[in-house]
Motif scaffolding. Structure first.
Motif, PDB file in Angstrom:
ATOM      1  N   ASP A 327      18.563 -48.768 -44.535  1.00 43.48           N
ATOM      2  CA  ASP A 327      18.235 -49.481 -43.307  1.00 43.48           C
ATOM      3  C   ASP A 327      18.825 -48.744 -42.099  1.00 43.48           C
ATOM      4  O   ASP A 327      19.968 -48.297 -42.120  1.00 43.48           O
ATOM      5  CB  ASP A 327      18.783 -50.901 -43.371  1.00 43.48           C
ATOM      6  CG  ASP A 327      18.202 -51.800 -42.288  1.00 43.48           C
ATOM      7  OD1 ASP A 327      18.595 -51.628 -41.114  1.00 43.48           O
ATOM      8  OD2 ASP A 327      17.370 -52.659 -42.606  1.00 43.48           O
ATOM      9  N   ASP A 328      18.035 -48.650 -41.032  1.00 42.48           N
ATOM     10  CA  ASP A 328      18.467 -47.929 -39.825  1.00 42.48           C
ATOM     11  C   ASP A 328      19.724 -48.514 -39.210  1.00 42.48           C
ATOM     12  O   ASP A 328      20.492 -47.799 -38.546  1.00 42.48           O
ATOM     13  CB  ASP A 328      17.346 -47.938 -38.781  1.00 42.48           C
ATOM     14  CG  ASP A 328      16.125 -47.158 -39.234  1.00 42.48           C
ATOM     15  OD1 ASP A 328      16.266 -46.345 -40.163  1.00 42.48           O
ATOM     16  OD2 ASP A 328      15.033 -47.383 -38.674  1.00 42.48           O
ATOM     17  N   SER A 329      19.949 -49.814 -39.383  1.00 43.01           N
ATOM     18  CA  SER A 329      21.087 -50.456 -38.722  1.00 43.01           C
ATOM     19  C   SER A 329      22.425 -49.999 -39.281  1.00 43.01           C
ATOM     20  O   SER A 329      23.465 -50.248 -38.659  1.00 43.01           O
ATOM     21  CB  SER A 329      20.977 -51.980 -38.849  1.00 43.01           C
ATOM     22  OG  SER A 329      21.008 -52.377 -40.205  1.00 43.01           O
ATOM     23  N   SER A 331      23.346 -47.000 -39.389  1.00 42.37           N
ATOM     24  CA  SER A 331      23.712 -45.795 -38.654  1.00 42.37           C
ATOM     25  C   SER A 331      24.228 -46.186 -37.277  1.00 42.37           C
ATOM     26  O   SER A 331      23.493 -46.743 -36.454  1.00 42.37           O
ATOM     27  CB  SER A 331      22.501 -44.860 -38.527  1.00 42.37           C
ATOM     28  OG  SER A 331      22.843 -43.661 -37.897  1.00 42.37           O
ATOM     29  N   GLN A 333      25.288 -46.101 -33.470  1.00 42.60           N
ATOM     30  CA  GLN A 333      24.708 -45.420 -32.319  1.00 42.60           C
ATOM     31  C   GLN A 333      25.747 -44.898 -31.334  1.00 42.60           C
ATOM     32  O   GLN A 333      25.413 -44.170 -30.413  1.00 42.60           O
ATOM     33  CB  GLN A 333      23.738 -46.357 -31.601  1.00 42.60           C
ATOM     34  CG  GLN A 333      22.523 -46.729 -32.429  1.00 42.60           C
ATOM     35  CD  GLN A 333      21.759 -45.521 -32.922  1.00 42.60           C
ATOM     36  OE1 GLN A 333      21.415 -44.626 -32.152  1.00 42.60           O
ATOM     37  NE2 GLN A 333      21.496 -45.471 -34.218  1.00 42.60           N
ATOM     38  N   HIS A 339      27.529 -42.985 -40.450  1.00 41.35           N
ATOM     39  CA  HIS A 339      26.701 -43.868 -41.271  1.00 41.35           C
ATOM     40  C   HIS A 339      27.623 -44.672 -42.177  1.00 41.35           C
ATOM     41  O   HIS A 339      28.579 -44.138 -42.752  1.00 41.35           O
ATOM     42  CB  HIS A 339      25.710 -43.058 -42.097  1.00 41.35           C
ATOM     43  CG  HIS A 339      24.621 -43.886 -42.724  1.00 41.35           C
ATOM     44  ND1 HIS A 339      24.840 -44.687 -43.830  1.00 41.35           N
ATOM     45  CD2 HIS A 339      23.310 -44.052 -42.398  1.00 41.35           C
ATOM     46  CE1 HIS A 339      23.718 -45.313 -44.158  1.00 41.35           C
ATOM     47  NE2 HIS A 339      22.778 -44.950 -43.300  1.00 41.35           N
ATOM     48  N   THR A 363      17.421 -44.686 -52.061  1.00 34.54           N
ATOM     49  CA  THR A 363      17.381 -43.545 -51.163  1.00 34.54           C
ATOM     50  C   THR A 363      17.684 -42.261 -51.936  1.00 34.54           C
ATOM     51  O   THR A 363      18.218 -42.296 -53.048  1.00 34.54           O
ATOM     52  CB  THR A 363      18.405 -43.707 -50.033  1.00 34.54           C
ATOM     53  OG1 THR A 363      19.719 -43.795 -50.611  1.00 34.54           O
ATOM     54  CG2 THR A 363      18.131 -44.966 -49.220  1.00 34.54           C
ATOM     55  N   ASP A 561       8.671 -37.401 -40.332  1.00 34.93           N
ATOM     56  CA  ASP A 561      10.063 -37.428 -40.721  1.00 34.93           C
ATOM     57  C   ASP A 561      10.165 -37.184 -42.218  1.00 34.93           C
ATOM     58  O   ASP A 561       9.278 -37.568 -42.990  1.00 34.93           O
ATOM     59  CB  ASP A 561      10.686 -38.785 -40.366  1.00 34.93           C
ATOM     60  CG  ASP A 561      12.185 -38.788 -40.551  1.00 34.93           C
ATOM     61  OD1 ASP A 561      12.629 -39.207 -41.617  1.00 34.93           O
ATOM     62  OD2 ASP A 561      12.897 -38.349 -39.621  1.00 34.93           O
ATOM     63  N   ARG A 563      11.939 -38.696 -44.223  1.00 36.99           N
ATOM     64  CA  ARG A 563      12.124 -39.951 -44.928  1.00 36.99           C
ATOM     65  C   ARG A 563      10.886 -40.840 -44.901  1.00 36.99           C
ATOM     66  O   ARG A 563      10.969 -42.014 -45.280  1.00 36.99           O
ATOM     67  CB  ARG A 563      13.295 -40.718 -44.323  1.00 36.99           C
ATOM     68  CG  ARG A 563      14.625 -40.014 -44.454  1.00 36.99           C
ATOM     69  CD  ARG A 563      15.756 -40.885 -43.922  1.00 36.99           C
ATOM     70  NE  ARG A 563      17.025 -40.195 -44.028  1.00 36.99           N
ATOM     71  CZ  ARG A 563      17.798 -40.213 -45.111  1.00 36.99           C
ATOM     72  NH1 ARG A 563      17.407 -40.879 -46.182  1.00 36.99           N
ATOM     73  NH2 ARG A 563      18.946 -39.566 -45.140  1.00 36.99           N
ATOM     74  N   ASP A 567      11.095 -44.209 -46.860  1.00 40.01           N
ATOM     75  CA  ASP A 567      11.264 -45.398 -46.042  1.00 40.01           C
ATOM     76  C   ASP A 567      10.094 -46.354 -46.217  1.00 40.01           C
ATOM     77  O   ASP A 567      10.285 -47.584 -46.255  1.00 40.01           O
ATOM     78  CB  ASP A 567      11.395 -44.992 -44.575  1.00 40.01           C
ATOM     79  CG  ASP A 567      11.971 -46.106 -43.726  1.00 40.01           C
ATOM     80  OD1 ASP A 567      12.985 -46.702 -44.140  1.00 40.01           O
ATOM     81  OD2 ASP A 567      11.404 -46.388 -42.665  1.00 40.01           O
ATOM     82  N   ALA A 722      19.699 -39.234 -38.431  1.00 41.33           N
ATOM     83  CA  ALA A 722      18.842 -40.081 -39.259  1.00 41.33           C
ATOM     84  C   ALA A 722      17.383 -39.673 -39.146  1.00 41.33           C
ATOM     85  O   ALA A 722      16.617 -39.790 -40.108  1.00 41.33           O
ATOM     86  CB  ALA A 722      19.018 -41.543 -38.850  1.00 41.33           C
ATOM     87  N   ASP A 723      16.967 -39.202 -38.000  1.00 35.28           N
ATOM     88  CA  ASP A 723      15.578 -38.824 -37.763  1.00 35.28           C
ATOM     89  C   ASP A 723      15.544 -37.370 -37.312  1.00 35.28           C
ATOM     90  O   ASP A 723      16.013 -37.044 -36.222  1.00 35.28           O
ATOM     91  CB  ASP A 723      14.965 -39.727 -36.689  1.00 35.28           C
ATOM     92  CG  ASP A 723      13.509 -39.383 -36.408  1.00 35.28           C
ATOM     93  OD1 ASP A 723      12.955 -38.547 -37.139  1.00 35.28           O
ATOM     94  OD2 ASP A 723      12.938 -39.954 -35.465  1.00 35.28           O
TER      95      ASP A 723
END
Length: 725
Positions: A327-329, A331, A333, A339, A363, A561, A563, A567, A722-723
């Motif tokens: 999940d992106d959250s 990571s 910011q 992470h 993952t 990407d 992922r 994803d 992440a990206d």
């Protein structure tokens, strides 16, 4: 003689200090911060201060970490401890000091001037490296010892891994102070609870043995592929309970507040109240700090929370766990953007405790942990998977239904039939990619993403011109799809709101609910209804959904990407896990090309096999996580100068730089993104396995040299972005 918990820190104070010493330091020291660790210490001299000043008799030197995140100040500074602050100035407390050598002046032997700045007292020493007069501590903000040896060591390890500063990491690790919370006493710690029974952990081949190991004081490390359904929160609670039964602490990091609430309820039902703390931003500053203090003081031994909880100071840690690490959250910011999974891996190694990575999906990082032998797989047998997973059917998005309303809603015939049948028995979930899932370019025939022939980066068009690679910048003039041979490209997607309107016309007698960024639903009733949701915002239905429809699969798979496939599969499986099992009629329809690997993995409900194959391909191509990668972004000249100055490892490969998209005015600006209206470039630096630490150290030293020189142009450095599309 010294009292210290800073021994794990890899950056020591310099002879020239802002709290004591001449202005500035040699440029080579600023450019090579980490070199100070390898240099022999000069003999320490007792601090010389102004006449008549009363200093602490024992350990009169305080080593302080100032709250400055700039890299060239990523070291400790020495200050004198006045006698009146001797009792309060203990390692771990917050202090205020005068900082800024350029404004210091000496009058009658007394060092004055400099602005007041917050900091942490790291250790007390008998002598200082610096032989001149030291400035004194200005104030002890609070006698509460918020830092521990373990937390400083963890923060330093995170800072080194992500090429950041220790002060920045501690800003993430230690919440802002609340005086009222400090004044309230924490409750007395409760005795260890009895070990819970295995319960639904028996569904997994080694589930019972995993809990027994935790309860007996062991440190098992596992990658847990959870079965579909809502039992995951109860199973995670049992793992925490088994750790508490051994007399140790436990920490679980979850992606969002909804997941925290479910585990909170499961832990309360299993162990009762007062056994665990909840650390989330939604709690408010005072309540969150009070919960954090209860953990720091040892009153509470278990913590659950969102990504900020990854640094929670749990005493005698026996288990760290993370749910849905993709999940992106997870990571962060804020600098240095760590992470949560990597931080918990560092904690597991530092504290020699158990580790549990759980998810419905898998993952490539999780697969790598198993592939390397560092963790063991925790999975269920295939018969158990078939009994709990829904039936998955596939259909291409070109096969639209004949009904005009169904065609407007982009529903193929099979999807139309499944939705109509599902609405007879309960709610139906419709997952639609959010606005962010707009691919740069994909094959119009088979929806395979268009990638560069040289580096496999994503192809994109700029200002309607020729195709260019988003990684290396090469133009592509003769592209054709390697999967089907087609020459046409496509880039479009319809959002959730419009889909809800079209579905309302297709099924006029059925209520339609939406869940997305503006309004996220937590639960929905078990009555027939259409629930349109963006990925990650799916509400839980009472009794489970009768069916689920996953629209525009090509758009999720076409993200530029690495992922994209991983994803998309993770989000599909997360939605499918909310659907009733196949034996009671649960069905999932995914609208995507049936032959694509992620789609086939969904049909087989085999996220682990998909991750293993992805890992093998990335190892062959030299992509993360097998390799380590860093992104360097900023104005073109600044990026070029930075890369020239950085002493990169000989094995480093620089991809690009390429232009970054210019963000629209009025939208939130993310770290590393150019300001509205400005054109920035980004370069990717890739190193082979085993060279990640050298890459981070080189980039950190180069960034420290730039900040020490006062370079006007910004350059952002991010390790393991992440990206990278």
């Amino acid at each position: 003689m010294s009292v210290t918990f800073g021994k794990n820190a890899s950056v020591s104070s310099e002879n020239e200090q802002a709290g004591g010493g001449a202005e500035g330091a040699p440029p080579e020291q600023l450019a090579l911060i980490r070199e100070s660790v390898r240099k022999a210490r000069t003999p320490r001299a007792k601090p010389r201060t102004w006449r008549g000043a009363a200093l602490a008799k024992d350990l009169p030197v305080a080593r302080v970490l100032v709250d400055k995140g700039v890299l060239h100040l990523d070291r400790y500074f020495d200050y004198a401890v006045p006698e009146e602050l001797d009792e309060q100035a203990q390692p771990g407390v917050r202090v205020r000091v005068r900082f800024g050598a350029g404004r210091h002046r000496v009058r009658d032997g007394r060092r004055e001037g400099g602005g007041l700045i917050d900091g942490f007292l790291v250790e007390r020493l008998a002598e200082s490296d610096y032989s001149g007069p030291l400035a004194a501590l200005a104030q002890v903000v609070s006698p509460e010892r918020v830092l521990s040896e373990e937390l400083v060591g963890l923060a330093r390890a995170v800072a080194d891994r992500y090429a950041g500063s220790l002060a920045d990491v501690l800003q993430l690790a230690v919440p802002p102070r609340s005086a009222r919370a400090e004044q309230r006493p924490s409750p007395a710690p409760l005795p260890p609870p009895p070990a819970p029974v295995a319960g639904s952990w028996q569904r997994y081949e080694q589930g019972g043995a995993f809990l027994e190991s935790l309860a007996s004081g062991g440190a098992p490390r596992a990658v847990w592929n959870a079965l579909p359904g809502p039992q995951w929160s109860e199973e995670l609670a049992r793992a925490v309970g088994a750790t508490l039964a051994s007399g140790r602490g436990a920490l679980a990091v979850l992606p969002d507040g909804r997941a925290v609430a479910r585990v909170d309820a499961a832990l309360t039902a299993l162990l009762g109240k007062g056994r665990h703390a909840v650390l989330t931003a939604d709690a408010g500053p005072e309540k969150r700090y009070a919960q954090w203090l209860a953990v720091r003081r040892g009153s509470v031994r278990a913590v659950i929370g969102t990504r900020a909880a990854m640094f929670a100071p749990v005493q005698d840690l026996g288990l760290v766990a993370i749910w849905d690490d993709g999940d992106d959250s997870h990571s962060e910011q804020h600098a240095p953007q760590p992470h949560a999974r990597e931080v918990l891996l560092l904690r597991a190694a530092q504290d020699k405790c158990g580790f549990l990575l759980g998810s419905w999906g898998c993952t490539v990082e999780a697969a790598q942990l198993v592939e390397s032998g560092w963790a063991r797989p925790l999975v269920a047998g295939r018969e158990q998977v078939r009994a709990t997973a829904p039936l998955v059917r596939t259909v291409g998005d070109g096969d639209l239904a004949r009904d005009e309303a169904a065609r407007a809603a982009r529903l193929p015939t099979l999807a139309w039939q499944v939705v109509r049948e599902g609405l007879r028995h309960g709610p139906v979930l419709v997952q639609v990619p959010r606005r962010g899932y707009v691919p740069r370019m994909a094959c119009a025939n088979c929806r395979a993403p268009a990638r560069c022939r040289h580096c496999s980066g994503p192809l994109e068009t700029r200002d309607g011109g020729a195709l260019c690679c988003g990684w290396c910048g090469r133009e592509e003039n003769g592209w054709h799809c390697p999967e089907c041979g087609a020459f046409r490209l496509r880039a479009s997607v319809v959002g959730a709101r419009r889909t809800a309107e079209e579905l309302g016309r297709a099924f006029p007698a059925v209520p339609v609910r939406t869940s997305g960024r503006e309004h996220v639903l937590d639960t929905v009733p078990g009555a027939p209804a259409l629930v349109v949701s963006t990925p990650g915002a799916e509400p839980v239905a009472e009794g489970g959904y009768a069916a689920a429809l996953l629209l525009d699969g090509w758009a999720m798979l076409g993200r530029p990407d690495l992922r994209a496939g991983e994803d998309a599969l993770r989000r599909w499986i997360a939605a499918g896990s909310l659907v009733r099992p196949q034996p009671v009629g649960g069905t999932v329809v995914v609208v995507a090309e049936p032959t694509l690997r992620p789609v086939q993995a969904l049909v087989r409900w085999d996220p682990v096999g998909h991750a293993v194959r992805e890992l093998a391909e990335r190892a062959e191509l030299g992509f993360p996580p097998v390799s380590r990668m860093a992104a360097v972004s900023g104005p073109a000249e600044a990026v070029a100068e930075f890369l020239r100055a950085a002493e990169l490892p000989p094995e480093a490969e620089v991809l690009g730089p390429v232009p970054l998209p210019v963000p629209a005015a009025g939208r939130p600006r993310r770290a590393g993104a150019p300001p509205p209206g400005e054109q920035w470039e980004r370069a990717l630096v890739r190193v082979p396995p085993g060279k990640g630490a050298a890459l981070a150290a080189a980039l950190k030293a180069a960034q420290a040299a730039r900040t020490a020189r006062g370079s006007a142009e910004p350059v952002w450095v991010r390790i393991d972005p992440a990206d990278i599309g």
